[in-house]
Design a protein around this motif. Structure first.
Motif, PDB file in Angstrom:
ATOM      1  N   MET A 564       0.826  -1.207   0.000  1.00 42.32           N
ATOM      2  CA  MET A 564       0.000   0.000   0.000  1.00 42.32           C
ATOM      3  C   MET A 564       0.867   1.267   0.000  1.00 42.32           C
ATOM      4  O   MET A 564       1.965   1.301   0.564  1.00 42.32           O
ATOM      5  N   MET A 565       0.342   2.305  -0.637  1.00 40.87           N
ATOM      6  CA  MET A 565       0.991   3.617  -0.677  1.00 40.87           C
ATOM      7  C   MET A 565      -0.033   4.690  -0.291  1.00 40.87           C
ATOM      8  O   MET A 565      -1.237   4.507  -0.457  1.00 40.87           O
ATOM      9  N   CYS A 566       0.477   5.785   0.197  1.00 39.27           N
ATOM     10  CA  CYS A 566      -0.391   6.933   0.516  1.00 39.27           C
ATOM     11  C   CYS A 566       0.097   8.104  -0.330  1.00 39.27           C
ATOM     12  O   CYS A 566       0.760   9.019   0.160  1.00 39.27           O
ATOM     13  N   ASN A 567      -0.226   8.054  -1.621  1.00 34.20           N
ATOM     14  CA  ASN A 567       0.323   9.041  -2.554  1.00 34.20           C
ATOM     15  C   ASN A 567      -0.645   9.432  -3.664  1.00 34.20           C
ATOM     16  O   ASN A 567      -0.238   9.979  -4.681  1.00 34.20           O
ATOM     17  N   ARG A 568      -1.942   9.160  -3.461  1.00 35.58           N
ATOM     18  CA  ARG A 568      -2.900   9.438  -4.520  1.00 35.58           C
ATOM     19  C   ARG A 568      -3.577  10.807  -4.291  1.00 35.58           C
ATOM     20  O   ARG A 568      -4.178  11.026  -3.243  1.00 35.58           O
ATOM     21  N   PRO A 569      -3.505  11.692  -5.276  1.00 36.74           N
ATOM     22  CA  PRO A 569      -4.116  13.012  -5.090  1.00 36.74           C
ATOM     23  C   PRO A 569      -5.635  12.976  -5.108  1.00 36.74           C
ATOM     24  O   PRO A 569      -6.290  13.877  -4.587  1.00 36.74           O
ATOM     25  N   THR A 570      -6.211  11.937  -5.710  1.00 34.03           N
ATOM     26  CA  THR A 570      -7.658  11.776  -5.708  1.00 34.03           C
ATOM     27  C   THR A 570      -7.989  10.352  -5.281  1.00 34.03           C
ATOM     28  O   THR A 570      -7.129   9.447  -5.325  1.00 34.03           O
ATOM     29  N   ALA A 571      -9.221  10.121  -4.874  1.00 36.09           N
ATOM     30  CA  ALA A 571      -9.633   8.809  -4.365  1.00 36.09           C
ATOM     31  C   ALA A 571     -10.629   8.167  -5.328  1.00 36.09           C
ATOM     32  O   ALA A 571     -11.616   8.800  -5.727  1.00 36.09           O
ATOM     33  N   SER A 572     -10.342   6.928  -5.689  1.00 36.56           N
ATOM     34  CA  SER A 572     -11.255   6.144  -6.522  1.00 36.56           C
ATOM     35  C   SER A 572     -11.515   4.817  -5.811  1.00 36.56           C
ATOM     36  O   SER A 572     -11.457   4.752  -4.581  1.00 36.56           O
TER      37      SER A 572
END
Length: 664
Positions: A564-572
């Motif tokens: 897992m990463m915490c690097n997404r500017p938007t959530a899908s």
């Protein structure tokens, strides 16, 4: 933050950088200013889960602030039109009004002009000359300053006749001119009537909204605190003179301090303070007398004739240096263009006849040396300031006194309703003076405050940082404060963060204009939007959520294919998790029909790849004081976002910024 005048950083940036105007962000402090680096500031903000806002300094704006800036003089015989007098400025090729560059108006006047007969106070009569003069200032929005003169040797009847008729003792320097009576200030009848005057004046002017300062001594020739008459010449011994000086100064400063409790009081720091002579060597008691007034009565400093070398000498310079940035200093220019004190005969020999700009430059230089807060547009001298030295007028407005602004603020852009917010704010003073928040009459009334504003700009929540103190903000010495708000008990929705220096004695309204370029409304500098979210006190079992880390990016389950990463500017879909009851008060997080696993710390990164719930897939749901949540695995360690720079892990023993998440 969502406002169009804020720019998001790159996708994997550690936090959002923001600025308050569209030209771009301020990348660093002005050259020469100390402070932590941008990288250090970003790291600290990230630890708190905050974003950084860097307001832009405004180096040219004219700020009208308390006890700061230019002082325009009033004239006893001025008509209402006096305030609109214009002066031609060659650099502008146009006429300007001095009042448009001033922050206060100084009225040096006589006791008689204010109180010609018992019980008559002219400032309360708007048809009187004094009433018109004072009202002319007030209607133009400037506060007033006073010096009350009682000595009659040069200007005639400065003390009203009724005082002498009542039996007050006096000295008449010219027996042929009976209007030139000078009262003995230790006389009880004089003191009785003068006390009444000051008490009445204070009833109307002990108000910082309408009064800037009081030049609160007024004895001696022209009220300048020298050449004071205690008895006929040759009557008193040296010891008696010194005793009279000390007792009289204690009485008059005590009177003003007792009556004007909210207004800055100033005294002329003359090397012969209260002495019967004007010229000569420094009196041995001058330092002690002035220091007592400053320490015991809360006095600040003012000095006449900054550029006249016979007046302003090494003792005065040294005394000012002693109190630099401890008490505000006000500068009066010399009477040099007209009258007997022509500048080209000044003993310093530094001024050219026909060049008053020489003197104006010297006044500016001496003011910078003493770090004065205010300079004078003295009557008779104002024309030369505008016609020969206008660049110095502009320079003092942008370099002198105090010019305050927050060069860096770190704060959250999401917060749970009812939670607290941890902020930091750093302040810079670009002026050579200081904001005298420490004087007794102000009593630290100016404090930094944060506000949450609604869409109309109304303050919905106010937070005051009582640890902040503008009097400590000195040029080239930025000061940072860490501050935790009280509960943000607001209805969920979008609000705007704003910052100001408020006056706690005036309904916590903004009281100091900031030297910034940005969106300032009613004294509040807007910093950007904040989303107040519904409070989460228990796990939202069965609900779908998104986890946003302190870097403002979303955690992704990566469809179970990689760590897992915490690097997404938007959530899908990959960034959406369902909260499942795992029993025993614990929860599991499900995404794409798979469960998040701590993998007992997962040094190689936690995954969302398990099809069933076992111990590694169970987490404690912890709500932090700021409303953000943390997840603790069965190993007793917390999940960390790793600031989006590497795979997420479950190996942290304590909670900091990277171990907290907002729910979306």
């Amino acid at each position: 933050m969502r406002k169009p005048n804020f720019e998001k950083a790159a996708k994997i940036a550690v936090l959002t950088l923001a600025c308050i105007y569209t030209a771009g962000c301020k990348k660093s402090l002005d050259e020469g200013d100390p402070g932590i680096s941008m990288a250090e500031a970003e790291k600290k903000a990230a630890e708190l889960g905050n974003v950084i806002v860097r307001p832009t300094y405004n180096s040219t704006s004219f700020l009208r602030n308390p006890l700061n800036g230019w002082v325009m003089y009033g004239k006893r015989d001025a008509t209402d039109a006096y305030w609109d007098t214009q002066f031609f400025v060659p650099e502008l090729g146009a006429n300007v009004k001095a009042i448009d560059y001033a922050s206060a108006c100084y009225i040096r006047t006589s006791w008689r002009s204010l109180n010609p007969s018992p019980g008559v106070y002219t400032w309360r009569d708007l048809t009187s000359q004094m009433g018109k003069l004072i009202n002319g200032v007030k209607t133009r929005g400037l506060p007033i300053a006073f010096r009350i003169v009682v000595d009659g040797r040069d200007q005639g009847e400065n003390t009203p006749a009724f005082v002498f008729n009542a039996g007050a003792g006096y000295w008449l320097s010219n027996p042929a001119n009976t209007s030139q009576k000078t009262p003995f200030p230790q006389d009880p009848i004089f003191r009785q009537h003068f006390t009444t005057l000051i008490e009445e004046l204070a009833k109307d002017f002990n108000d910082p909204v309408i009064t800037s300062f009081i030049d609160a001594y007024g004895l001696g020739k022209w009220g300048e605190a020298h050449n004071v008459v205690y008895a006929a010449p040759g009557t008193l011994t040296d010891a008696q003179t010194e005793a009279a000086k000390a007792e009289t100064l204690d009485w008059i400063t005590g009177l003003y301090a007792r009556t004007f409790t909210k207004i800055p009081l100033v005294i002329n720091y003359h090397r012969l303070i209260g002495h019967p002579t004007s010229w000569g060597a420094v009196n041995a008691n001058s330092n002690m007398l002035l220091t007592n007034s400053i320490n015991n009565k809360g006095y600040s400093l003012r000095h006449d004739a900054f550029a006249m070398t016979d007046y302003y000498q090494s003792w005065e310079k040294a005394f000012a240096a002693t109190w630099k940035h401890k008490r505000p200093i006000i500068m009066e220019g010399g009477w040099i263009v007209t009258g007997t004190h022509r500048y080209w005969i000044d003993s310093g020999g530094q001024y050219r006849e026909g060049h008053p700009e020489d003197v104006r430059q010297a006044e500016f230089d001496r003011s910078a040396e003493a770090a004065v807060n205010m300079m004078d547009f003295r009557v008779g001298e104002t024309t030369s300031w505008f016609q020969t030295s206008f660049p110095l007028v502009q320079r003092f407005n942008t370099e002198g006194g105090y010019r305050l602004y927050p060069d860096e603020v770190a704060l959250p852009n999401t917060i749970a309703a009812g939670a607290t917010a941890s902020l930091s704010h750093r302040w810079v003073n670009m002026g050579w003076g200081y904001c005298p928040n420490n004087i007794p009459q102000w009593n630290y009334k100016y404090k930094v405050a944060f506000a949450l504003l609604d869409a109309s700009g109304a303050v919905k929540k106010l937070f005051i940082d009582n640890a902040s103190d503008p009097s400590k903000w000195i040029k080239n010495n930025p000061i940072t404060y860490n501050f935790t708000t009280t509960s943000v008990d607001l209805t969920p929705g979008t609000y705007s963060w704003a910052i100001a220096i408020v006056d706690k004695t005036n309904g916590n309204k903004p009281g100091i204009a900031l030297a910034v370029t940005g969106n300032v409304t009613n004294g509040w500098l807007k910093l950007g939007d904040v989303e107040v979210q519904s409070a989460v006190t228990t796990p939202p079992i069965g609900q779908s959520i998104k986890l946003r880390g302190s870097n403002n990016q979303f955690a992704s389950g990566e469809n179970g294919q990689t760590a897992m990463m915490c690097n997404r500017p938007t959530a899908s879909t990959w960034e959406t998790f369902t909260i499942v009851d795992a029993g025993g008060g614990k929860v599991a997080l499900k995404s794409m029909n798979k469960y998040v696993s701590s993998e007992n710390g997962a040094t190689t990164g936690i995954t969302c790849s398990r099809t069933t719930i076992s111990d590694w897939e169970k987490f404690d749901w912890i709500v932090n004081a700021n409303g953000r949540i943390s997840l603790r695995g069965n190993n007793g360690k917390y999940i960390s976002s790793e600031d989006g720079q590497s795979v997420m892990k479950c190996n942290r023993a304590t909670v900091s910024g990277w171990e907290t998440f907002a729910l979306n």
